[in-house]
Design a protein around this motif. Structure first.
Motif, short mmCIF file in Angstrom:
data_model
loop_
_atom_site.label_atom_id
_atom_site.label_comp_id
_atom_site.label_asym_id
_atom_site.label_seq_id
_atom_site.Cartn_x
_atom_site.Cartn_y
_atom_site.Cartn_z
N ASP A 388 15.77 -4.13 12.25
CA ASP A 388 15.07 -5.43 12.67
C ASP A 388 16.31 -6.10 13.37
OD1 ASP A 388 12.84 -4.78 11.25
OD2 ASP A 388 13.42 -5.81 9.51
N ARG A 389 17.42 -6.36 13.10
CA ARG A 389 18.37 -7.08 13.68
C ARG A 389 18.75 -6.64 15.03
NH1 ARG A 389 20.32 -11.61 14.97
NH2 ARG A 389 22.60 -11.36 15.63
N LEU A 390 18.87 -5.27 15.20
CA LEU A 390 19.17 -4.42 16.49
C LEU A 390 18.13 -4.55 17.35
CD1 LEU A 390 20.83 -1.32 15.05
CD2 LEU A 390 22.00 -3.30 15.99
N ALA A 391 16.77 -4.60 16.95
CA ALA A 391 15.42 -5.02 17.64
C ALA A 391 15.39 -6.31 17.98
CB ALA A 391 14.34 -4.13 17.12
N SER A 392 15.94 -7.22 17.49
CA SER A 392 15.76 -8.70 17.58
C SER A 392 16.01 -9.00 18.93
CB SER A 392 16.57 -9.56 16.91
OG SER A 392 17.93 -9.41 17.01
N ARG A 393 15.52 -10.26 19.33
CA ARG A 393 15.46 -10.80 20.87
C ARG A 393 17.14 -11.08 21.32
NH1 ARG A 393 15.54 -16.41 21.41
NH2 ARG A 393 15.01 -17.43 19.46
N PHE A 394 18.13 -11.26 20.36
CA PHE A 394 19.43 -11.62 20.54
C PHE A 394 20.17 -10.17 21.10
CE2 PHE A 394 18.26 -14.44 17.38
CZ PHE A 394 18.37 -15.32 17.84
N ILE A 395 19.60 -9.00 20.40
CA ILE A 395 20.23 -7.78 20.92
C ILE A 395 19.31 -6.95 21.78
CG2 ILE A 395 21.19 -5.60 19.99
CD1 ILE A 395 22.27 -7.48 17.65
N GLY A 396 17.84 -6.85 21.49
CA GLY A 396 17.06 -6.42 22.26
C GLY A 396 16.92 -4.94 22.51
N MET A 397 17.46 -4.14 21.23
CA MET A 397 17.07 -2.64 21.61
C MET A 397 15.60 -2.19 21.23
SD MET A 397 20.29 -0.78 19.74
CE MET A 397 21.78 -1.59 19.74
N PRO A 398 15.02 -1.32 22.15
CA PRO A 398 13.65 -0.93 21.67
C PRO A 398 13.53 -0.42 20.22
CG PRO A 398 14.39 -0.15 23.82
CD PRO A 398 15.64 -0.67 23.13
N ARG A 399 12.63 -0.56 19.61
CA ARG A 399 12.50 -0.09 18.35
C ARG A 399 12.04 1.22 18.49
NH1 ARG A 399 11.45 -2.99 13.12
NH2 ARG A 399 11.42 -4.70 14.24
N ASP A 400 11.50 2.02 19.15
CA ASP A 400 11.26 3.22 19.11
C ASP A 400 12.25 3.98 19.57
OD1 ASP A 400 11.34 2.26 21.86
OD2 ASP A 400 9.34 3.19 22.35
N PHE A 401 13.54 3.46 20.22
CA PHE A 401 14.70 4.34 20.27
C PHE A 401 15.46 4.29 19.20
CE2 PHE A 401 19.33 3.57 20.88
CZ PHE A 401 19.52 4.82 21.47
N LEU A 402 15.27 3.10 18.27
CA LEU A 402 16.14 3.06 16.99
C LEU A 402 15.33 4.22 16.02
CD1 LEU A 402 16.74 -0.79 17.02
CD2 LEU A 402 18.30 1.09 17.34
N LEU A 403 14.16 4.10 16.07
CA LEU A 403 13.46 5.04 15.19
C LEU A 403 13.37 6.48 15.56
CD1 LEU A 403 10.83 2.45 13.91
CD2 LEU A 403 13.02 3.16 12.93
N THR A 404 13.94 6.58 16.75
CA THR A 404 14.03 8.21 17.05
C THR A 404 14.84 9.00 16.22
OG1 THR A 404 13.77 7.38 19.38
CG2 THR A 404 14.53 9.83 19.07
N PRO A 405 14.45 10.15 15.47
CA PRO A 405 15.15 10.92 14.75
C PRO A 405 16.43 11.28 15.09
CG PRO A 405 12.83 11.72 14.73
CD PRO A 405 12.85 10.69 15.91
N GLY A 406 17.52 11.05 14.45
CA GLY A 406 19.03 11.42 14.70
C GLY A 406 19.75 10.23 15.56
N VAL A 407 19.12 9.14 15.94
CA VAL A 407 19.70 8.24 16.45
C VAL A 407 20.54 7.41 15.57
CG1 VAL A 407 19.49 5.97 17.61
CG2 VAL A 407 18.40 7.86 18.61
N LEU A 408 19.91 6.99 14.24
CA LEU A 408 20.61 6.19 13.33
C LEU A 408 20.59 7.03 12.20
CD1 LEU A 408 18.67 2.67 13.35
CD2 LEU A 408 21.01 3.45 14.44
N LYS A 409 22.04 7.52 11.72
CA LYS A 409 21.80 8.50 10.78
C LYS A 409 22.43 8.09 9.24
CE LYS A 409 26.29 10.49 12.09
NZ LYS A 409 27.00 11.48 12.61
N LEU A 410 23.08 6.72 9.37
CA LEU A 410 23.25 6.33 8.24
C LEU A 410 23.34 4.52 8.16
CD1 LEU A 410 24.13 6.28 5.11
CD2 LEU A 410 26.57 6.48 5.72
#
Ligand SMILES: [Zn+2]
Length: 569
Positions: A388-410
């Motif tokens: 949620d923080r990475l996808a917030s408007r302050f940082i603005g990463m697309p949520r679907d990028f973050l939820l792509t398998p393998g992007v966030l591993k821990l």
């Protein structure tokens, strides 16, 4: 408090000195205005140079000698002995002979080369003397184990403030009181001259400024990360102390306080290639230390590059880069040029200091999307809140990028909790709890409270231990009574592996917190081992009563359990 009580008795004991007989100097101008004027430091001539920042003999223009001393030394045996030595050397004493001088002023005076004394016009403080005061501020903090030095200038007042953060507490030691405002401003201006990667050629009290400088203390190198705030009453400078070399005590994740199961999770994740490890926590929660420890665990065949603001810890084998950027200027992409080159550097792992805005967010996406391993930190209140923080408007990463398998591993969230002094922590009895309580809770209240710990966490009250506020000889730091009863800090953390969690929350956008493996549960595991005071866990997370009510409401909402206690709202 008698600092001189440990000094062996001298051959000719004198009458105890009456403080009322000493004159008091509070401001540099008073020192400069003394009649007859101060002329020459005698510390070297009389062989007492090591004492000079506490007791300093000075010759006046009429040839008489005056003793300038800090309040706690002005009547000491050392001062008496020094006066006898002055007389033995053939000097006459001034009347009065002893002056009480604030520590910062005495430091500035005694550190000046050749004993430059305050001039009648201008401050007369040489840059070397001012740098000496700054070095003393840094050394004292490092030796007390402080994480930060705070220099708060109050331009509307004659005195300003020196504070430190020690074990997470914001404390003001007596040693640096009073700190004259103009002296502190001069000290800051001189210290800024050594800044690296800073914005601005000079210290500007009306600007937010950032940068870093290096200092040596007791043979160890420290990076001081400078952040100054142009506050209403004057500049407020915060300096974070960062040891440059690996600290043997914290060389492992276990040493930081991670559980064996958590360490195994880190190891599992580190050996796979690609994807990001993101560490969350509040300011001062030890995120950078954990990241540096993680990077040091990587096998030697991985090429590690870091992009930091600035470099905090020296990491053996890593190629470290400080990203300098001007907080006053609009986003100008300080990462862009570094990234272009970086992607041709054939590295396998990148440490990206912190994601805090769109610029660093773009850098993260660029790297995490290109198949390298990325390690970074972010401010978030829990592992599940990182997306949620990475996808917030302050940082603005697309949520679907973050939820792509393998992007966030821990995803990791950690806090630091004070550890009880092993020598003086007390068993958790109601009488003990009442004694240290400002809220006026009764024995019956504390009995219920101990019951909640048992009910919520299954911890037997016999295992609980409490902080002894008075401390003992082992843990009592001379000038910081607020820290008595503690001995260091330990991590309480939660780890979330999106690769495993995704199955559990198919419908959700982010990940759900797992109370069994929460950072609070980890903290309570340490409470159950008598390492941490349960009251510190409540203060850091939430009241046990709140947690109990919340669980009862959730259960009632599920319709699985109906209780009268949880029904009212
Ligand atoms: Zn103790």
């Amino acid at each position: 408090m008698k600092p001189w009580s440990s000094v062996p008795q001298l051959a000719e004991p004198s009458m105890p000195f009456d403080l009322a007989q000493a004159a008091t100097i509070e401001r540099p101008e008073q020192l400069a205005a003394l009649e007859p004027p101060l002329q020459r430091l005698l510390a070297r001539e009389l062989g007492v140079l090591p004492l000079a920042d506490r007791i300093c003999p000075v010759e006046r223009a009429n040839g008489q000698v005056t003793l300038l001393a800090r309040a706690e030394y002005v009547g000491s045996d050392q001062a008496d002995a020094l006066i006898r030595r002055i007389q033995a050397a053939g000097y006459a004493l001034s009347e009065p002979v002893r002056y009480v001088v604030p520590a910062p002023l005495l430091l500035a005076l005694s550190r000046s080369p050749g004993g430059a004394l305050p001039a009648r016009h201008g401050s007369g403080r040489t840059p070397t003397a001012l740098a000496g005061v700054f070095q003393d501020l840094v050394e004292w903090g490092v030796r007390q184990g402080a994480t930060d030095l705070h220099l708060n200038v109050y331009r509307d007042a004659p005195e300003s403030e020196v504070r430190y953060t020690v074990a997470g507490r914001y404390v003001a030691p007596d040693r640096f009181r009073p700190m004259p405002t103009d002296l502190l401003m001069d000290v800051l201006s001189v210290a800024w001259m050594d800044i690296q990667g800073g914005n601005g050629a000079v210290f500007d009290p009306l600007c937010e400024q950032q940068g870093s400088l290096l200092r040596q203390v007791d043979g160890r190198a420290y990076t001081l990360r400078w952040a100054s705030l142009a506050a209403d009453r004057g500049p407020s400078v915060c300096l974070r102390f960062l040891a440059r070399d690996a600290d043997a005590q914290f060389a492992t994740l276990e040493g930081l306080g991670y559980q064996p199961g958590q360490v195994a999770c880190f190891e599992r994740v580190l050996c796979s290639e690609g994807g990001a490890v993101v560490l969350a926590g509040t300011v001062g929660s030890g995120k950078s230390t954990t990241l540096a420890t993680l990077i040091r665990c990587l096998p030697g065949h991985r090429k590690v590059i870091t992009l930091e603001e600035p470099v905090e810890y020296r990491i053996e084998g890593a190629i470290q880069n400080t990203i300098a950027r001007d907080p006053g200027a609009a986003a100008q992409g300080p990462y862009a040029a570094k990234l272009r080159t970086l992607k041709r550097s054939a590295m396998s792992d990148v440490l990206l200091g912190e994601i805090r805005d769109a610029d660093s967010g773009v850098a993260f996406m660029d790297l995490a999307g290109s198949g390298v391993n990325v390690y970074t930190t972010v401010h978030a209140p829990g592992a599940h809140a990182i997306v949620d923080r990475l996808a917030s408007r302050f940082i603005g990463m697309p949520r679907d990028f973050l939820l792509t398998p393998g992007v966030l591993k821990l995803l990791v969230f950690q806090v630091l909790l004070p550890v009880l002094c092993p020598r003086c922590a007390a068993p958790a009895r109601e009488a003990e709890l009442c004694r240290g309580d400002a809220t006026g809770r009764s024995v019956a209240d504390w009995t219920r409270w101990l019951g909640w710990i048992e009910q919520l966490w299954g911890i037997d009250r016999a295992a609980l231990r409490l902080r002894n506020r008075a401390g003992c000889a082992h843990c009592r730091a001379e000038q910081l009574p607020t820290l008595a009863g503690y001995w260091g800090r330990t991590v309480a953390a939660e780890l979330l592996e999106p690769g495993l969690a995704a199955l559990a929350s198919e419908a959700g956008h982010a990940y759900l917190p797992d109370p069994r493996h929460s950072a609070m549960a980890h903290a309570m595991e340490k409470v159950g081992r008598g390492l941490v005071d349960p009251r510190d866990v409540e203060a850091r997370f939430m009241a046990f009563e709140t947690l109990l009510l919340r669980r009862q409401r959730l259960a009632a909402a599920d319709g699985t359990v109906r209780t009268s206690a949880g029904g009212a709202s």
